[in-house]
Design a protein around this motif. Structure first.
Motif, PDB file in Angstrom:
ATOM      1  N   ASP A 291       0.672  -1.222   0.096  1.00 32.09           N
ATOM      2  CA  ASP A 291      -0.006   0.065  -0.094  1.00 32.09           C
ATOM      3  C   ASP A 291       0.757   1.269   0.105  1.00 32.09           C
ATOM      4  O   ASP A 291       1.153   1.778   0.974  1.00 32.09           O
ATOM      5  N   GLN A 292       1.126   1.672  -0.997  1.00 33.79           N
ATOM      6  CA  GLN A 292       1.988   3.141  -1.245  1.00 33.79           C
ATOM      7  C   GLN A 292       1.815   3.455  -2.598  1.00 33.79           C
ATOM      8  O   GLN A 292       1.083   3.083  -3.405  1.00 33.79           O
ATOM      9  N   GLY A 293       1.973   4.996  -2.503  1.00 32.22           N
ATOM     10  CA  GLY A 293       1.355   5.703  -3.749  1.00 32.22           C
ATOM     11  C   GLY A 293       1.948   5.428  -5.144  1.00 32.22           C
ATOM     12  O   GLY A 293       1.059   5.748  -6.090  1.00 32.22           O
ATOM     13  N   GLN A 294       3.004   4.609  -5.424  1.00 37.14           N
ATOM     14  CA  GLN A 294       3.511   4.184  -6.623  1.00 37.14           C
ATOM     15  C   GLN A 294       2.237   2.992  -7.170  1.00 37.14           C
ATOM     16  O   GLN A 294       2.132   2.975  -8.504  1.00 37.14           O
ATOM     17  N   SER A 295       1.810   2.308  -6.313  1.00 37.29           N
ATOM     18  CA  SER A 295       1.034   1.245  -6.764  1.00 37.29           C
ATOM     19  C   SER A 295      -0.205   1.663  -7.758  1.00 37.29           C
ATOM     20  O   SER A 295      -1.057   2.661  -7.236  1.00 37.29           O
ATOM     21  N   ALA A 296      -0.196   1.022  -8.665  1.00 35.81           N
ATOM     22  CA  ALA A 296      -1.435   1.356  -9.742  1.00 35.81           C
ATOM     23  C   ALA A 296      -2.785   0.862  -8.976  1.00 35.81           C
ATOM     24  O   ALA A 296      -3.799   1.450  -9.036  1.00 35.81           O
ATOM     25  N   ARG A 297      -2.767  -0.058  -8.002  1.00 36.03           N
ATOM     26  CA  ARG A 297      -4.111  -0.687  -7.484  1.00 36.03           C
ATOM     27  C   ARG A 297      -4.537   0.559  -6.519  1.00 36.03           C
ATOM     28  O   ARG A 297      -5.555   0.728  -6.438  1.00 36.03           O
ATOM     29  N   VAL A 298      -3.310   1.132  -5.806  1.00 35.11           N
ATOM     30  CA  VAL A 298      -3.760   2.010  -4.801  1.00 35.11           C
ATOM     31  C   VAL A 298      -4.070   3.449  -5.610  1.00 35.11           C
ATOM     32  O   VAL A 298      -5.094   3.943  -4.925  1.00 35.11           O
ATOM     33  N   ARG A 299      -3.494   3.954  -6.453  1.00 37.15           N
ATOM     34  CA  ARG A 299      -3.940   5.156  -7.320  1.00 37.15           C
ATOM     35  C   ARG A 299      -5.307   4.816  -7.841  1.00 37.15           C
ATOM     36  O   ARG A 299      -6.103   5.884  -7.974  1.00 37.15           O
ATOM     37  N   ALA A 300      -5.682   3.655  -8.230  1.00 40.20           N
ATOM     38  CA  ALA A 300      -6.827   3.480  -9.023  1.00 40.20           C
ATOM     39  C   ALA A 300      -8.237   3.560  -7.655  1.00 40.20           C
ATOM     40  O   ALA A 300      -9.373   3.938  -8.251  1.00 40.20           O
ATOM     41  N   ILE A 301      -7.925   3.193  -6.429  1.00 41.34           N
ATOM     42  CA  ILE A 301      -8.662   3.172  -5.265  1.00 41.34           C
ATOM     43  C   ILE A 301      -9.118   4.890  -5.469  1.00 41.34           C
ATOM     44  O   ILE A 301     -10.525   5.120  -5.238  1.00 41.34           O
ATOM     45  N   TYR A 302      -8.337   5.765  -5.614  1.00 42.70           N
ATOM     46  CA  TYR A 302      -8.547   7.081  -5.574  1.00 42.70           C
ATOM     47  C   TYR A 302      -8.848   7.901  -6.817  1.00 42.70           C
ATOM     48  O   TYR A 302      -9.545   8.742  -6.824  1.00 42.70           O
ATOM     49  N   TYR A 303      -8.511   7.580  -7.700  1.00 41.78           N
ATOM     50  CA  TYR A 303      -8.692   8.189  -9.082  1.00 41.78           C
ATOM     51  C   TYR A 303      -9.190   7.439 -10.235  1.00 41.78           C
ATOM     52  O   TYR A 303      -9.230   8.007 -11.357  1.00 41.78           O
ATOM     53  N   GLY A 304      -9.333   6.154 -10.131  1.00 40.02           N
ATOM     54  CA  GLY A 304      -9.952   5.398 -11.043  1.00 40.02           C
ATOM     55  C   GLY A 304      -9.234   4.735 -11.871  1.00 40.02           C
ATOM     56  O   GLY A 304      -8.115   5.175 -12.227  1.00 40.02           O
ATOM     57  N   ALA A 305      -9.732   3.633 -12.313  1.00 39.18           N
ATOM     58  CA  ALA A 305      -8.789   2.676 -13.358  1.00 39.18           C
ATOM     59  C   ALA A 305      -8.400   3.386 -14.538  1.00 39.18           C
ATOM     60  O   ALA A 305      -7.439   3.226 -15.294  1.00 39.18           O
ATOM     61  N   ASP A 306      -9.597   4.082 -15.229  1.00 42.48           N
ATOM     62  CA  ASP A 306      -9.398   4.578 -16.380  1.00 42.48           C
ATOM     63  C   ASP A 306      -8.182   5.682 -16.494  1.00 42.48           C
ATOM     64  O   ASP A 306      -7.539   5.522 -17.503  1.00 42.48           O
TER      65      ASP A 306
END
Length: 500
Positions: free
Chosen positions: A78-93
Motif C-alpha cells: 500500500d504505497q503511492g506508486q501502486s497502480a492498485r492504490v492509485r485506482a482506489i482514489y482516481y479510478g482505473a481509467d
C-alpha cells in the motif's frame, strides 16, 4: 553558478541578515566560536565528519515526533506508486490512461524543440542506463554462483571487535563501495513490532492488480522466525529472531540534473542516484559475508524494502524529516539522493538522530508545496498526528505514528506518470538543494540551525541565488564543468585534503 551568485559577497549576505529584522550581533551572540574555515565546515562524529551546526539528539528521539504506540507495521503493497492504490482514489481509467498522456506530451515537446527535449537531450536521457541488479541480490543469500567464502569455508574464525570498531570499519568499506552517508540503529523489539514492514512492495505496482487481491507470490509477507539465518521462499521473506542492526545509507544525486526537473534531464536525475547501487549491494554483502555476518534486504531494490527508508535515515541521523514526506533532507546533500535500509547481525554502535534545524525550517518554508504542479504537498502551518482523508477516502498509503506533513502520494505518482519527464520538480526546488562551494551556504545553514528567525528570508534568498528548477537549465547543463556523475563525493571527506 549564476551571475548573481558570483556577485554575492559575505558582506552583502550579512547586510541581508540585518535587513531581515536582526543585526549581526544576534548572529554573533548565538554562534559557536571557530578558529579557522576547516573547523567551521566540519566537526568529527562517530558517523562521518558533519557540519558544526549538526547537533546529536537521544536515540529514538528525532526532530519529528514519533509515537510507536500509534505505529503499525505498514503493508509495503500500500504505497503511492501502486497502480492498485492509485485506482482506489482516481479510478482505473485515469491510471491506465497515463502512458498515452505522457507519449502525447513527449511528441509535442519534441516537435517544438522544448528545452530539455532537444536532440542531444533526448540522446542523453534515452541512452542512460544504470547498473542492473541482475540475478545477484537475494533477500539474504546472493544468487551469484561465486560469492566470497565465509570464515568457516576458509577455515578461520569470524571477525570480532567492538561495536564502535565495527561501525567505523563498515562505514569506511561502504564509502569505498559508493555510499555517501552511513548510519546505524539497533533493531529493538519496538522496531520489530511497529517499524518493519508487514509485506514487501514486490510486484504490487503492476497495473494487472487494479481491483484485485495481490497474491503472496507477487508481494510476500515479511515474518520473524526463530532461526539463526534469514531466508526467503516464493511465499515469504524471513527475518531471524536474533540481535540485528539496521544500516541506513544514502547514495548521492546530481543537483544540476535535479534543477532540470520538468525535462528529460530531470527524469534522468532519478536514475543517476541508482547508478552504483548494484555494485554497492554486492560489495557490502560480500564484505559482511567475508567477516562472517549476514546482510538482510537489498540495496537498490525498491521492491524489497525492509521498512521506511526515510524513517531509518532519520533514526540513524543521516538527516531530518521534510514537508515533502517522500525525501529526507540531509545537512550535506539536501533533497537529492537515494535512501536504503538493510539489516545485519554484525553488532554496531547506533548513531544518533540529528537536529540541524531542517525540519523546523520546513514548518515555515513551503517552496516544495508552492512549486508542486498537482498541488499534492501539504501547505499546513504545523504537522499533525492525524492522517487526512484522500479524495474523501481513508488514507492507506502513509505510515502512522509520526507528527508529520502528509502528502497525496498517489496523486504525485499519477501526475508523474502522465508527464513525459516524471516531474520531480519539488526535489530541484527545495531550498536545501544548493551547492556547497561558497562559504555563504555554510553560514546560512549554520544560521538556520541556530536562529529560526531568518528562515523565511532564506527561502526567498534561494530564488535570488538562481536556484530552483527551470527548463532552460537543461540546455545550460551542457556547458557546465561537473564532477563525475555530477556528484561531489568530497562533501563528507575530511582526509587526503578533500575537505580542507
Amino acid at each position: 553558478m549564476s551571475k548573481f551568485h558570483s556577485m554575492v559577497s559575505r558582506r552583502d549576505f550579512m547586510k541581508g541578515l540585518g535587513m531581515a529584522g536582526a543585526g549581526i550581533g544576534a548572529v554573533a551572540a548565538s554562534a559557536p566560536v571557530f578558529h579557522d574555515i576547516d573547523e567551521l565546515i566540519a566537526s568529527d562524529t562517530a558517523v562521518q565528519p558533519r557540519p558544526w551546526w549538526v547537533k546529536e539528539r537521544p536515540i529514538d528521539d528525532p526532530t519529528i515526533e514519533v509515537d510507536f504506540g500509534m505505529m503499525e507495521r505498514h503493508d509495503g503493497r500500500d504505497q503511492g506508486q501502486s497502480a492498485r492504490v492509485r485506482a482506489i482514489y482516481y479510478g482505473a481509467d485515469r491510471v491506465l490512461g497515463a502512458a498515452a498522456l505522457s507519449a502525447a506530451e513527449l511528441a509535442e515537446r519534441t516537435a517544438s524543440n522544448y528545452p530539455g527535449y532537444t536532440y542531444r537531450s533526448r540522446a542523453l536521457a534515452g541512452s542512460f542506463k544504470r547498473v542492473s541488479q541482475g540475478t545477484s541480490p537475494g533477500w539474504a543469500e546472493t544468487k551469484d554462483p561465486a560469492p566470497v567464502k565465509t570464515p568457516e569455508e576458509r577455515g578461520e574464525p569470524k571477525w570480532t571487535g567492538t561495536p564502535e570498531e565495527a561501525s567505523r570499519m563498515l562505514r569506511a568499506a561502504m564509502r569505498a563501495y559508493g555510499a555517501s552517508l552511513v548510519g546505524y540503529t539497533e533493531l529493538t523489539q519496538e522496531h520489530r513490532d511497529h517499524v518493519i514492514f508487514s509485506y514487501e512492495k514486490g510486484d504490487s505496482n503492476n497495473e494487472k492488480y487494479i481491483g484485485t487481491t495481490i497474491p503472496v507470490t507477487a508481494a510476500r509477507p515479511i515474518v520473524f522466525e526463530n532461526v539463526p539465518k534469514a531466508y526467503e521462499t516464493t511465499e515469504k521473506l524471513v527475518i531471524p529472531n536474533v540481535p540485528l542492526w539496521e544500516i541506513a545509507l544514502s547514495t548521492q544525486g546530481s543537483n544540476e540534473l535535479w534543477r532540470s526537473a520538468g525535462t528529460l534531464l530531470g527524469g534522468m536525475a532519478n536514475g543517476n542516484t541508482f547508478y552504483n547501487c548494484a555494485n554497492l549491494h554486492a560489495s557490502t554483502y560480500n564484505f559482511l559475508r567475508y567477516l562472517g555476518y549476514q546482510l538482510i534486504g537489498t540495496i537498490g531494490n525498491d521492491a524489497r524494502y525492509v521498512g521506511s527508508e526515510g524513517g531509518a535515515a532519520i533514526m540513524a541521523g543521516l538527516g531530518e524529516a521534510s514537508r515533502q514526506k517522500l525525501y529526507t533532507l540531509t545537512p550535506e546533500y539536501g533533497a537529492p539522493g537515494r535512501l536504503y535500509g538493510v539489516l545485519t547481525d554484525l553488532p554496531l554502535e547506533p548513531t544518533h538522530p540529528i537536529d540541524a534545524g531542517i525540519y523546523r525550517f520546513c514548518h515555515s518554508c513551503q517552496k516544495c508545496a508552492d512549486s508542486c504542479p498537482p498541488q499534492c504537498i501539504s501547505k499546513e502551518k504545523e504537522p499533525s498526528w492525524d492522517l487526512p482523508l484522500t479524495e474523501g477516502k481513508e488514507t492507506i498509503y502513509s505510515v502512522k505514528g509520526t507528527k508529520a506533513f502528509y502528502n497525496n502520494l498517489p496523486l504525485c505518482r499519477q501526475y508523474s506518470n502522465e508527464t513525459s519527464h516524471g516531474c520531480r520538480i519539488c526535489w530541484g526546488e527545495c531550498t536545501f538543494t544548493v551547492n556547497r562551494g561558497a562559504l555563504v551556504h555554510q553560514i546560512i545553514k549554520g544560521t538556520i540551525a541556530n536562529i529560526p528567525l531568518f528562515n523565511t528570508y532564506f527561502y526567498k534568498l534561494g530564488d535570488a541565488f538562481g536556484y530552483g528548477t527551470d527548463p532552460e537549465k537543461a540546455e545550460a547543463w551542457w556547458d557546465l564543468s561537473l564532477p563525475t556523475l555530477g556528484q561531489d563525493s568530497t562533501i563528507v571527506a575530511a582526509d587526503a585534503g578533500y575537505g580542507k
